[in-house]
Enzyme design. Structure first.
Site, mmCIF file in Angstrom:
data_model
loop_
_atom_site.group_PDB
_atom_site.id
_atom_site.type_symbol
_atom_site.label_atom_id
_atom_site.label_comp_id
_atom_site.label_asym_id
_atom_site.label_seq_id
_atom_site.Cartn_x
_atom_site.Cartn_y
_atom_site.Cartn_z
ATOM 1 N N GLU A 143 9.646 13.593 5.030
ATOM 2 C CA GLU A 143 8.405 13.351 4.291
ATOM 3 C C GLU A 143 7.468 14.564 4.298
ATOM 4 O O GLU A 143 6.405 14.527 3.689
ATOM 5 C CB GLU A 143 7.669 12.126 4.849
ATOM 6 C CG GLU A 143 8.383 10.815 4.541
ATOM 7 C CD GLU A 143 7.679 9.595 5.104
ATOM 8 O OE1 GLU A 143 8.021 8.490 4.680
ATOM 9 O OE2 GLU A 143 6.802 9.739 5.977
ATOM 10 N N GLY B 266 0.822 -1.204 0.000
ATOM 11 C CA GLY B 266 0.000 0.000 0.000
ATOM 12 C C GLY B 266 0.854 1.251 0.000
ATOM 13 O O GLY B 266 2.071 1.205 0.259
ATOM 14 N N ASP C 258 6.326 -6.197 5.431
ATOM 15 C CA ASP C 258 5.880 -4.810 5.233
ATOM 16 C C ASP C 258 6.462 -4.331 3.902
ATOM 17 O O ASP C 258 7.640 -4.020 3.823
ATOM 18 C CB ASP C 258 6.421 -3.988 6.413
ATOM 19 C CG ASP C 258 6.153 -2.508 6.276
ATOM 20 O OD1 ASP C 258 5.586 -2.061 5.277
ATOM 21 O OD2 ASP C 258 6.546 -1.786 7.211
ATOM 22 N N ARG C 259 5.648 -4.289 2.871
ATOM 23 C CA ARG C 259 5.984 -3.885 1.497
ATOM 24 C C ARG C 259 6.818 -4.944 0.764
ATOM 25 O O ARG C 259 7.595 -5.667 1.359
ATOM 26 C CB ARG C 259 6.675 -2.532 1.466
ATOM 27 C CG ARG C 259 6.812 -2.078 0.052
ATOM 28 C CD ARG C 259 7.035 -0.612 -0.213
ATOM 29 N NE ARG C 259 5.863 0.235 -0.241
ATOM 30 C CZ ARG C 259 5.820 1.428 0.304
ATOM 31 N NH1 ARG C 259 6.838 1.913 0.939
ATOM 32 N NH2 ARG C 259 4.733 2.153 0.215
ATOM 33 N N GLY D 287 -0.599 2.557 6.510
ATOM 34 C CA GLY D 287 -0.712 1.829 7.782
ATOM 35 C C GLY D 287 -0.099 0.434 7.742
ATOM 36 O O GLY D 287 -0.406 -0.407 8.582
ATOM 37 N N LYS D 288 0.798 0.195 6.808
ATOM 38 C CA LYS D 288 1.410 -1.137 6.650
ATOM 39 C C LYS D 288 2.232 -1.569 7.864
ATOM 40 O O LYS D 288 2.061 -2.669 8.374
ATOM 41 C CB LYS D 288 2.338 -1.155 5.412
ATOM 42 C CG LYS D 288 1.651 -0.855 4.098
ATOM 43 C CD LYS D 288 2.632 -0.798 2.948
ATOM 44 C CE LYS D 288 3.698 0.260 3.086
ATOM 45 N NZ LYS D 288 3.195 1.652 3.177
ATOM 46 N N GLY E 13 2.154 5.719 4.142
ATOM 47 C CA GLY E 13 1.256 6.149 5.209
ATOM 48 C C GLY E 13 -0.054 5.380 5.300
ATOM 49 O O GLY E 13 -0.899 5.710 6.128
ATOM 50 N N TYR F 115 14.276 12.671 -1.258
ATOM 51 C CA TYR F 115 13.157 13.609 -1.122
ATOM 52 C C TYR F 115 13.599 15.058 -1.390
ATOM 53 O O TYR F 115 12.800 15.882 -1.814
ATOM 54 C CB TYR F 115 12.500 13.482 0.255
ATOM 55 C CG TYR F 115 11.524 12.320 0.307
ATOM 56 C CD1 TYR F 115 10.403 12.298 -0.517
ATOM 57 C CD2 TYR F 115 11.717 11.239 1.162
ATOM 58 C CE1 TYR F 115 9.508 11.233 -0.490
ATOM 59 C CE2 TYR F 115 10.826 10.170 1.191
ATOM 60 C CZ TYR F 115 9.722 10.178 0.364
ATOM 61 O OH TYR F 115 8.839 9.136 0.382
ATOM 62 N N ASP G 257 8.436 -1.811 -5.462
ATOM 63 C CA ASP G 257 9.584 -0.989 -5.877
ATOM 64 C C ASP G 257 9.548 -0.785 -7.392
ATOM 65 O O ASP G 257 9.686 0.336 -7.878
ATOM 66 C CB ASP G 257 10.895 -1.667 -5.480
ATOM 67 C CG ASP G 257 11.068 -1.716 -3.983
ATOM 68 O OD1 ASP G 257 10.760 -0.712 -3.322
ATOM 69 O OD2 ASP G 257 11.501 -2.761 -3.466
HETATM 70 N N1 LIG Z 1 -5.901 2.513 10.351
HETATM 71 C C1 LIG Z 1 -5.281 3.472 11.055
HETATM 72 N N2 LIG Z 1 -6.008 4.325 11.809
HETATM 73 C C2 LIG Z 1 -5.391 5.313 12.487
HETATM 74 N N3 LIG Z 1 -4.080 5.541 12.497
HETATM 75 C C3 LIG Z 1 -3.318 4.727 11.770
HETATM 76 C C4 LIG Z 1 -3.867 3.645 11.019
HETATM 77 N N4 LIG Z 1 -2.858 3.011 10.381
HETATM 78 C C5 LIG Z 1 -1.726 3.664 10.705
HETATM 79 N N5 LIG Z 1 -2.000 4.693 11.544
HETATM 80 C C6 LIG Z 1 -1.015 5.672 12.040
HETATM 81 O O1 LIG Z 1 -0.555 6.379 10.872
HETATM 82 C C7 LIG Z 1 0.854 6.561 10.896
HETATM 83 C C8 LIG Z 1 1.480 5.910 9.668
HETATM 84 O O2 LIG Z 1 1.305 4.494 9.726
HETATM 85 P P1 LIG Z 1 2.415 3.468 9.206
HETATM 86 O O3 LIG Z 1 2.045 2.107 9.729
HETATM 87 O O4 LIG Z 1 3.795 3.955 9.528
HETATM 88 O O5 LIG Z 1 2.168 3.518 7.630
HETATM 89 P P2 LIG Z 1 3.018 2.872 6.450
HETATM 90 O O6 LIG Z 1 3.904 1.819 7.033
HETATM 91 O O7 LIG Z 1 2.009 2.288 5.511
HETATM 92 O O8 LIG Z 1 3.756 4.003 5.821
HETATM 93 C C9 LIG Z 1 1.333 5.975 12.220
HETATM 94 O O9 LIG Z 1 1.442 7.056 13.128
HETATM 95 C C10 LIG Z 1 0.217 5.033 12.646
HETATM 96 O O10 LIG Z 1 0.114 4.936 14.043
HETATM 97 N N1 LIG Z 2 11.038 1.932 -4.008
HETATM 98 C C1 LIG Z 2 10.856 3.114 -3.381
HETATM 99 N N2 LIG Z 2 11.088 4.268 -4.032
HETATM 100 C C2 LIG Z 2 10.913 5.472 -3.443
HETATM 101 N N3 LIG Z 2 10.528 5.600 -2.165
HETATM 102 C C3 LIG Z 2 10.276 4.470 -1.479
HETATM 103 C C4 LIG Z 2 10.409 3.187 -2.047
HETATM 104 N N4 LIG Z 2 10.075 2.266 -1.097
HETATM 105 C C5 LIG Z 2 9.763 2.958 0.005
HETATM 106 N N5 LIG Z 2 9.889 4.279 -0.219
HETATM 107 C C6 LIG Z 2 9.730 5.382 0.746
HETATM 108 C C7 LIG Z 2 8.345 5.863 1.006
HETATM 109 C C8 LIG Z 2 8.413 6.329 2.441
HETATM 110 O O1 LIG Z 2 8.909 7.655 2.523
HETATM 111 C C9 LIG Z 2 9.451 5.400 3.072
HETATM 112 C C10 LIG Z 2 8.862 4.252 3.835
HETATM 113 O O2 LIG Z 2 7.707 3.742 3.197
HETATM 114 P P1 LIG Z 2 6.304 3.564 3.997
HETATM 115 O O3 LIG Z 2 5.277 3.376 2.950
HETATM 116 O O4 LIG Z 2 6.096 4.786 4.805
HETATM 117 O O5 LIG Z 2 6.511 2.358 4.855
HETATM 118 O O6 LIG Z 2 10.226 4.910 1.997
#
Ligand SMILES: Nc1ncnc2c1ncn2[C@@H]1O[C@H](COP(=O)(O)OP(=O)(O)O)[C@@H](O)[C@H]1O
Ligand SMILES: Nc1ncnc2c1ncn2[C@H]1C[C@H](O)[C@@H](COP(=O)(O)O)O1
Length: 207
Positions: free
Chosen positions: A148, A7, A81-82, A12-13, A10, A43, A87
């Protein structure tokens, strides 16, 4: 058993990966974010660092898939996670389409990806967390990683478009799509149970 959570940024993975690993008592494999030597520079200047970052993620993700393969041979459960697919099919493809990665770098990258992918097993379940832009933005802000802060809405929008296209054509294994827009599995245990029930039903035919 191997569940991969996919996904947008952000969605929530990581949060869900940790919760599922705890629930099933399986090992969790997270992304290489905190020690990633290119992410912050990427970035700040995407065209300059796109290829370096993609090669770094590709290699780190490939190493992860080989460790997962070894665990699976010992019948261990894994939450990832991902995936390596994201990629290439999401991030690299988007950078190329947006003109942020040159044609020759992209072709070079794709050749490397093709060499690696033949050695990668698809997960038993691909769990796609579908989230709209407001949810992504809100959760990226909540996480508050400084590099970010400048992510553009358009970047997230294009990534979401790539995700939808990729998921539509995903046939490598079982797929579960969960709309997380109205789920809060951080604060509501019932919302986590909804997802766990769906996983059990998809994987084991329970419920
Ligand atoms: N379903 C959800 N509802 C509310 N907050 C969430 C949910 N999923 C994730 N969060 C919060 O959102 C932020 C980003 O989540 P994160 O798991 O790091 O996302 P990802 O790994 O996809 O980038 C974290 O602060 C997390 O606690
Ligand atoms: N393959 C990728 N190219 C660019 N950026 C990437 C890639 N894989 C992960 N990212 C970035 C996106 C986020 O800033 C962080 C962590 O990913 P997240 O979805 O928040 O777990 O890395």
């Amino acid at each position: 058993m191997h569940i991969a959570i996919v996904g947008n940024i952000g969605a929530g993975k990581t949060t869900l990966a940790n919760k599922l690993a705890h629930h099933f008592n399986w090992e969790v494999f997270l992304e290489d974010v905190d020690h990633n030597p290119y992410l912050k520079d990427f970035y700040d200047d995407m065209p300059r660092w796109a290829f370096h970052l993609q090669v770094y993620f590709l290699n780190s993700r490939f190493q992860q898939t080989q460790r997962i393969k070894a665990l699976q041979q010992n019948n261990k459960g894994v939450i990832q996670d991902r995936t390596i697919y994201e990629d290439a099919h999401i991030f690299a493809a988007n950078l190329h389409q947006s003109g942020l990665m040159s044609e020759r770098d992209y072709q070079n990258y794709l050749n490397l990806f093709q060499s690696m992918i033949s050695m990668v097993n698809p997960p038993d379940l691909l769990l796609y967390l579908r989230a709209d832009l407001p949810k992504l933005v809100q959760q990226i802000e909540k996480r508050n990683r400084d590099y970010e802060n400048n992510i553009k809405i358009d970047y997230l929008k294009h990534l979401n478009e790539h995700y939808e296209e990729w998921i539509k054509g995903y046939t490598a294994g079982r797929l579960l799509i969960v709309d997380v827009n109205n789920l809060d599995y951080v604060n509501n245990p019932e919302d986590l149970s909804v997802i766990i029930d769906k996983i059990n039903s998809t994987l084991f035919g329970l419920f």
